[in-house]
Design an enzyme around this catalytic site. Structure first.
Site, PDB file in Angstrom:
ATOM      1  N   GLU A 116       0.846  -1.212   0.000  1.00 54.31           N
ATOM      2  CA  GLU A 116       0.000   0.000   0.000  1.00 54.31           C
ATOM      3  C   GLU A 116       0.873   1.251   0.000  1.00 54.31           C
ATOM      4  O   GLU A 116       0.582   2.237  -0.672  1.00 54.31           O
ATOM      5  CB  GLU A 116      -0.940   0.016   1.210  1.00 54.31           C
ATOM      6  CG  GLU A 116      -1.944  -1.116   1.245  1.00 54.31           C
ATOM      7  CD  GLU A 116      -2.730  -1.239  -0.038  1.00 54.31           C
ATOM      8  OE1 GLU A 116      -3.237  -0.230  -0.539  1.00 54.31           O
ATOM      9  OE2 GLU A 116      -2.827  -2.374  -0.555  1.00 54.31           O
ATOM     10  N   TRP A 141       2.042   1.680  -3.424  1.00 47.53           N
ATOM     11  CA  TRP A 141       1.015   2.311  -4.285  1.00 47.53           C
ATOM     12  C   TRP A 141       1.112   3.831  -4.167  1.00 47.53           C
ATOM     13  O   TRP A 141       0.966   4.572  -5.134  1.00 47.53           O
ATOM     14  CB  TRP A 141      -0.402   1.879  -3.864  1.00 47.53           C
ATOM     15  CG  TRP A 141      -0.917   0.661  -4.566  1.00 47.53           C
ATOM     16  CD1 TRP A 141      -1.044  -0.581  -4.049  1.00 47.53           C
ATOM     17  CD2 TRP A 141      -1.384   0.573  -5.931  1.00 47.53           C
ATOM     18  NE1 TRP A 141      -1.556  -1.437  -4.998  1.00 47.53           N
ATOM     19  CE2 TRP A 141      -1.776  -0.757  -6.151  1.00 47.53           C
ATOM     20  CE3 TRP A 141      -1.507   1.505  -6.986  1.00 47.53           C
ATOM     21  CZ2 TRP A 141      -2.290  -1.188  -7.385  1.00 47.53           C
ATOM     22  CZ3 TRP A 141      -2.017   1.071  -8.205  1.00 47.53           C
ATOM     23  CH2 TRP A 141      -2.399  -0.263  -8.387  1.00 47.53           C
ATOM     24  N   TRP A 156     -20.169  11.645 -21.247  1.00 49.77           N
ATOM     25  CA  TRP A 156     -20.797  11.371 -19.958  1.00 49.77           C
ATOM     26  C   TRP A 156     -22.239  11.871 -19.950  1.00 49.77           C
ATOM     27  O   TRP A 156     -22.578  12.810 -20.680  1.00 49.77           O
ATOM     28  CB  TRP A 156     -20.018  12.078 -18.841  1.00 49.77           C
ATOM     29  CG  TRP A 156     -18.565  11.717 -18.801  1.00 49.77           C
ATOM     30  CD1 TRP A 156     -17.528  12.429 -19.321  1.00 49.77           C
ATOM     31  CD2 TRP A 156     -17.981  10.534 -18.239  1.00 49.77           C
ATOM     32  NE1 TRP A 156     -16.326  11.781 -19.107  1.00 49.77           N
ATOM     33  CE2 TRP A 156     -16.582  10.612 -18.447  1.00 49.77           C
ATOM     34  CE3 TRP A 156     -18.492   9.416 -17.573  1.00 49.77           C
ATOM     35  CZ2 TRP A 156     -15.693   9.625 -18.016  1.00 49.77           C
ATOM     36  CZ3 TRP A 156     -17.611   8.428 -17.142  1.00 49.77           C
ATOM     37  CH2 TRP A 156     -16.229   8.534 -17.366  1.00 49.77           C
ATOM     38  N   ASN A 205     -11.176   2.301   2.060  1.00 49.03           N
ATOM     39  CA  ASN A 205     -10.718   2.139   0.678  1.00 49.03           C
ATOM     40  C   ASN A 205     -11.662   1.296  -0.178  1.00 49.03           C
ATOM     41  O   ASN A 205     -11.945   1.634  -1.321  1.00 49.03           O
ATOM     42  CB  ASN A 205      -9.312   1.519   0.664  1.00 49.03           C
ATOM     43  CG  ASN A 205      -8.805   1.338  -0.745  1.00 49.03           C
ATOM     44  OD1 ASN A 205      -8.671   2.307  -1.481  1.00 49.03           O
ATOM     45  ND2 ASN A 205      -8.554   0.097  -1.142  1.00 49.03           N
ATOM     46  N   TRP A 255     -15.684  11.213 -14.029  1.00 46.22           N
ATOM     47  CA  TRP A 255     -14.929  10.930 -12.795  1.00 46.22           C
ATOM     48  C   TRP A 255     -14.339  12.196 -12.191  1.00 46.22           C
ATOM     49  O   TRP A 255     -14.084  12.270 -10.986  1.00 46.22           O
ATOM     50  CB  TRP A 255     -13.827   9.897 -13.067  1.00 46.22           C
ATOM     51  CG  TRP A 255     -12.839  10.270 -14.147  1.00 46.22           C
ATOM     52  CD1 TRP A 255     -12.944   9.942 -15.471  1.00 46.22           C
ATOM     53  CD2 TRP A 255     -11.629  11.039 -14.011  1.00 46.22           C
ATOM     54  NE1 TRP A 255     -11.872  10.464 -16.163  1.00 46.22           N
ATOM     55  CE2 TRP A 255     -11.043  11.132 -15.295  1.00 46.22           C
ATOM     56  CE3 TRP A 255     -10.983  11.637 -12.939  1.00 46.22           C
ATOM     57  CZ2 TRP A 255      -9.852  11.812 -15.530  1.00 46.22           C
ATOM     58  CZ3 TRP A 255      -9.792  12.309 -13.164  1.00 46.22           C
ATOM     59  CH2 TRP A 255      -9.241  12.399 -14.461  1.00 46.22           C
ATOM     60  N   TRP A 304      -9.399   7.577  -8.736  1.00 43.65           N
ATOM     61  CA  TRP A 304     -10.553   7.862  -9.605  1.00 43.65           C
ATOM     62  C   TRP A 304     -10.339   7.329 -11.004  1.00 43.65           C
ATOM     63  O   TRP A 304     -11.248   6.758 -11.611  1.00 43.65           O
ATOM     64  CB  TRP A 304     -10.861   9.365  -9.625  1.00 43.65           C
ATOM     65  CG  TRP A 304     -11.742   9.697  -8.465  1.00 43.65           C
ATOM     66  CD1 TRP A 304     -11.365  10.213  -7.264  1.00 43.65           C
ATOM     67  CD2 TRP A 304     -13.147   9.444  -8.379  1.00 43.65           C
ATOM     68  NE1 TRP A 304     -12.451  10.298  -6.432  1.00 43.65           N
ATOM     69  CE2 TRP A 304     -13.554   9.840  -7.083  1.00 43.65           C
ATOM     70  CE3 TRP A 304     -14.099   8.921  -9.247  1.00 43.65           C
ATOM     71  CZ2 TRP A 304     -14.888   9.729  -6.658  1.00 43.65           C
ATOM     72  CZ3 TRP A 304     -15.431   8.819  -8.822  1.00 43.65           C
ATOM     73  CH2 TRP A 304     -15.803   9.219  -7.546  1.00 43.65           C
TER      74      TRP A 304
HETATM   75  P1  FAD Z   1      -4.027   1.710   4.828  1.00 43.38           P
HETATM   76  O1  FAD Z   1      -4.804   0.658   4.137  1.00 43.38           O
HETATM   77  O2  FAD Z   1      -3.591   1.444   6.210  1.00 43.38           O
HETATM   78  O3  FAD Z   1      -2.747   1.995   3.912  1.00 43.38           O
HETATM   79  C1  FAD Z   1      -1.588   2.627   4.424  1.00 43.38           C
HETATM   80  C2  FAD Z   1      -1.266   3.860   3.636  1.00 43.38           C
HETATM   81  O4  FAD Z   1      -0.913   3.530   2.308  1.00 43.38           O
HETATM   82  C3  FAD Z   1      -2.398   4.849   3.509  1.00 43.38           C
HETATM   83  O5  FAD Z   1      -2.499   5.643   4.656  1.00 43.38           O
HETATM   84  C4  FAD Z   1      -2.018   5.612   2.261  1.00 43.38           C
HETATM   85  O6  FAD Z   1      -1.078   6.613   2.527  1.00 43.38           O
HETATM   86  C5  FAD Z   1      -1.352   4.549   1.424  1.00 43.38           C
HETATM   87  N1  FAD Z   1      -2.297   3.967   0.481  1.00 43.38           N
HETATM   88  C6  FAD Z   1      -3.141   2.928   0.699  1.00 43.38           C
HETATM   89  N2  FAD Z   1      -3.837   2.645  -0.419  1.00 43.38           N
HETATM   90  C7  FAD Z   1      -3.433   3.517  -1.347  1.00 43.38           C
HETATM   91  C8  FAD Z   1      -3.773   3.728  -2.709  1.00 43.38           C
HETATM   92  N3  FAD Z   1      -4.679   2.961  -3.346  1.00 43.38           N
HETATM   93  N4  FAD Z   1      -3.166   4.733  -3.367  1.00 43.38           N
HETATM   94  C9  FAD Z   1      -2.244   5.504  -2.756  1.00 43.38           C
HETATM   95  N5  FAD Z   1      -1.882   5.363  -1.485  1.00 43.38           N
HETATM   96  C10 FAD Z   1      -2.460   4.370  -0.787  1.00 43.38           C
HETATM   97  N6  FAD Z   1      -5.529   7.980  -0.473  1.00 43.38           N
HETATM   98  C11 FAD Z   1      -5.048   9.147  -0.005  1.00 43.38           C
HETATM   99  O7  FAD Z   1      -4.121   9.146   0.814  1.00 43.38           O
HETATM  100  N7  FAD Z   1      -5.559  10.343  -0.429  1.00 43.38           N
HETATM  101  C12 FAD Z   1      -6.584  10.414  -1.343  1.00 43.38           C
HETATM  102  O8  FAD Z   1      -7.000  11.519  -1.717  1.00 43.38           O
HETATM  103  C13 FAD Z   1      -7.129   9.188  -1.817  1.00 43.38           C
HETATM  104  N8  FAD Z   1      -8.169   9.206  -2.675  1.00 43.38           N
HETATM  105  C14 FAD Z   1      -8.669   8.010  -3.154  1.00 43.38           C
HETATM  106  C15 FAD Z   1      -9.723   8.025  -4.070  1.00 43.38           C
HETATM  107  C16 FAD Z   1     -10.244   6.843  -4.582  1.00 43.38           C
HETATM  108  C17 FAD Z   1     -11.380   6.879  -5.593  1.00 43.38           C
HETATM  109  C18 FAD Z   1      -9.715   5.607  -4.150  1.00 43.38           C
HETATM  110  C19 FAD Z   1     -10.264   4.309  -4.667  1.00 43.38           C
HETATM  111  C20 FAD Z   1      -8.663   5.575  -3.245  1.00 43.38           C
HETATM  112  C21 FAD Z   1      -8.120   6.763  -2.726  1.00 43.38           C
HETATM  113  N9  FAD Z   1      -7.059   6.767  -1.797  1.00 43.38           N
HETATM  114  C22 FAD Z   1      -6.554   7.961  -1.360  1.00 43.38           C
HETATM  115  C23 FAD Z   1      -6.380   5.522  -1.408  1.00 43.38           C
HETATM  116  C24 FAD Z   1      -6.918   4.805  -0.146  1.00 43.38           C
HETATM  117  O9  FAD Z   1      -8.304   4.690  -0.202  1.00 43.38           O
HETATM  118  C25 FAD Z   1      -6.531   5.522   1.160  1.00 43.38           C
HETATM  119  O10 FAD Z   1      -5.143   5.806   1.175  1.00 43.38           O
HETATM  120  C26 FAD Z   1      -6.848   4.644   2.371  1.00 43.38           C
HETATM  121  O11 FAD Z   1      -8.216   4.309   2.392  1.00 43.38           O
HETATM  122  C27 FAD Z   1      -6.465   5.363   3.651  1.00 43.38           C
HETATM  123  O12 FAD Z   1      -6.759   4.564   4.763  1.00 43.38           O
HETATM  124  P2  FAD Z   1      -5.629   3.984   5.687  1.00 43.38           P
HETATM  125  O13 FAD Z   1      -4.721   5.073   6.117  1.00 43.38           O
HETATM  126  O14 FAD Z   1      -6.304   3.203   6.747  1.00 43.38           O
HETATM  127  O15 FAD Z   1      -4.848   3.067   4.681  1.00 43.38           O
END
Ligand code: FAD
Length: 435
Positions: free
Chosen positions: A257, A260, A289, A324, A342, A365
C-alpha cells in the site's frame, strides 16, 4: 544581525526524521522554522469549516510546543509565498532556505517562483526528497522509462530498497541550532476566516496488530482493519521511512500500500498531463458522460438507494474519511452506473477527504473509471449488491450510516444495476472505437 537559515514546512509537519530540516540544522547556522498558510490555497476552499486546515493548525501547535522547549519558535504567516518571502528578507539576514520536495503542479510553480526570487537575492534554495521512499526517476524500467503498471514497479521498488533509503534523518542531533527567540504569535483559525470543527483526528500511532492482520482484515469497512494513518502521511506528521521500516518487517501486503502511494507520485511526476485534467489514457477523454446533476447530488448526499454507496458517502460527509473498499465502490458507481465524469467525483473527494492528496485521489478515480494506469478494465462494473455480500454481509457498516435502511424513508435505487451496466458499456466502447 547574524545570518540565518530558514526551514519552510509544507507537507512534512514534524521535527523528527525530516530530510530538509536535518540538512538545514546540520549546516550550523541558526534555523528559523516557518509555515505559510497559503492564501492561494485557502481562498479556494469553499467550506470554511475545513478539517484539513484544522488538522494543520493542530499539528503546527504541537510543533510550536516542542520548539518552545528548545527556546525556539515557529513563525507562522498567513499570506502568499510571493508576499511572505520579501517580508522575511527585510526582517532577517537569510543565507539559505531549506524545504522538501512537493510534486503537485501548483507546488512546483510556487517553488520555482520562490527559487527564482530568492536566488536573485543571493540566497540559496535547497530542496530534498522527504515524503516518498523513491521519487521522480529513481524507479525506472530496464529501458529507462517510468513504469505505468504497479506490479513491475513494485518489484523494482523492492529490488532497489536498502537500509540507506529507510534510514531516519537524526534531526535531534542538531536541535541546538534552532534560532533562539521568544514565541511568535500564531494566526488563529478565525483570523484566517476558518472555523474550528473539533474533529477527532486519527491517532498518530501505527498499531502492530493492525499491520500484522492487514491482509485478512483490510477489506471490511465495519472494522478498523487498516491503519487510518493516511492523514498523517498526507501532512507528514509521520515519516514514511519509519512506516516503511515497520511494514517491511510486519506485512508485505501493507508495504504494498505504501508502494502504491509512491507509485502514484511517480505517475504524477512523470505524466504531467494528468495534472491538466486529462485521462491518463487519452482515448478516455472522448467518453460522452451523462452528467446528470440531480443524480450527482443524490450521490454526494448518500441518497442513491444503494446502501453501500450511501453509507460510504455519508461516512465521508460526516467524518472526512472513507474506507478504501468503499471508495472503490462509490467511484465505480458514479462513473459506471451513473455515467458521471470521474472528475466530478475527484473534485468532490478533494473537497471532503481529510487525507486528500492529488496523486492518490486522481490515481484512485482514474483506476475506478478505467482510464488510469493499471486500471480495472472498463467493462468491469462493480456490483454494489455483490460487494455488500462479500465485504459487509451482516450490514454492520451500512446500518451505522444508513439507519433508515428498512424504512419507507429510504429511497428506491436511482438506477437498476443491469440497465446501468448495459448502458455504460457501449458508451465506453464508442469512445475507445471498439464499436
Ligand atoms: P491503509 O490501508 O492502512 O494503507 C496505508 C497507507 O498507504 C495509507 O495511509 C495511504 O497513505 C497509502 N495507500 C493505501 N492505499 C493507497 C492507494 N490505493 N493509493 C495511494 N496510497 C495508498 N488515499 C489518499 O491518501 N488520499 C486520497 O485523496 C485518496 N483518494 C482516493 C480516491 C479513490 C477513488 C480511491 C479508490 C482511493 C483513494 N485513496 C486515497 C487511497 C486509499 O483509499 C486511502 O489511502 C486509504 O483508504 C487510507 O486509509 P488507511 O490510512 O487506513 O490506509
Amino acid at each position: 544581525m547574524s545570518k540565518i537559515s530558514i526551514f519552510w514546512f509544507r507537507r512534512d509537519l514534524r521535527l523528527h526524521d525530516n530530510a530538509g530540516l536535518y540538512h538545514a540544522l546540520k549546516k550550523g547556522m541558526p534555523v528559523l522554522p516557518i509555515f505559510i498558510f497559503d492564501k492561494n490555497i485557502l481562498d479556494k476552499l469553499a467550506d470554511k469549516r475545513d478539517r484539513r486546515v484544522e488538522f494543520i493548525h493542530q499539528a503546527l501547535t504541537e510543533i510550536q510546543a516542542s520548539l518552545k522547549e528548545l527556546g525556539s519558535s515557529l513563525l507562522v504567516k498567513y499570506g502568499t509565498p510571493e508576499e511572505v518571502f520579501p517580508e522575511l528578507l527585510n526582517q532577517y539576514d537569510i543565507a539559505s532556505i531549506f524545504t522538501n520536495h512537493d510534486y503537485e503542479l501548483y507546488a512546483n510553480e510556487r517553488d520555482e517562483s520562490v527559487r527564482e526570487f530568492v536566488t536573485s537575492e543571493n540566497i540559496d534554495f535547497n530542496t530534498y526528497k522527504d515524503q516518498v521512499i523513491f521519487e521522480k526517476k529513481e524507479v525506472l524500467s530496464g529501458t529507462g522509462t517510468p513504469y505505468t503498471v504497479f506490479t513491475p514497479y513494485s518489484r523494482k521498488w523492492k529490488e532497489k530498497l536498502n537500509d540507506f533509503y529507510l534510514k531516519s534523518y537524526p534531526t535531534e542531533k542538531y536541535f541546538k541550532h534552532f534560532f533562539q527567540t521568544q514565541p511568535f504569535e500564531f494566526p488563529t483559525l478565525a483570523s484566517m476566516g476558518f472555523e474550528a470543527i473539533g474533529t477527532n483526528f486519527p491517532t498518530k500511532v501505527l498499531r502492530d496488530s493492525i499491520v500484522k492482520n492487514y491482509a485478512e482484515k483490510r477489506d471490511f469497512p465495519a472494522i478498523v482493519g487498516t491503519s487510518r494513518l493516511s492523514v498523517h502521511l498526507r501532512f507528514g506528521t509521520l515519516s514514511i521511512r519509519e512506516l516503511a521500516r515497520k511494514a517491511k518487517t510486519l506485512s508485505e501486503t501493507w508495504l504494498n500500500e505504501l508502494i502504491w502511494r509512491d507509485f502514484y507520485f511517480n505517475i504524477l511526476y512523470n505524466f504531467p498531463h494528468i495534472s491538466q485534467g486529462h485521462a491518463f489514457r487519452k482515448d478516455y477523454d472522448k467518453i460522452i458522460w451523462r452528467n446528470n446533476e440531480t443524480e450527482f447530488k443524490a450521490w454526494c448526499e448518500g441518497k442513491t438507494g444503494y446502501p453501500i454507496v450511501d453509507a460510504g458517502m455519508r461516512e465521508l460527509n460526516a467524518t472526512g474519511f472513507m474506507h478504501n473498499r468503499v471508495r472503490m465502490i462509490v467511484a465505480s458507481f458514479l462513473t459506471k452506473h451513473l455515467l458521471i465524469n470521474w472528475r466530478w467525483g475527484e473534485a468532490y473527494f478533494a473537497q471532503k477527504l481529510l487525507d486528500f492528496d492529488f496523486a492518490a485521489n486522481n490515481g484512485g478515480w482514474q483506476w475506478a473509471s478505467g482510464s488510469g494506469c493499471d486500471a480495472a478494465p472498463y467493462f468491469r462494473v462493480f456490483n454494489p449488491t455483490l460487494q455488500t455480500q462479500k465485504f459487509d454481509k451482516n450490514l454492520e457498516y451500512i446500518k451505522k450510516w444508513v439507519p433508515e435502511l428498512n424504512s419507507f424513508d429510504y429511497p428506491q435505487p436511482i438506477v437498476n444495476h443491469d440497465v446501468a451496466r448495459k448502458r455504460v458499456l457501449p458508451v465506453y466502447q464508442k469512445a475507445l472505437k471498439e464499436i
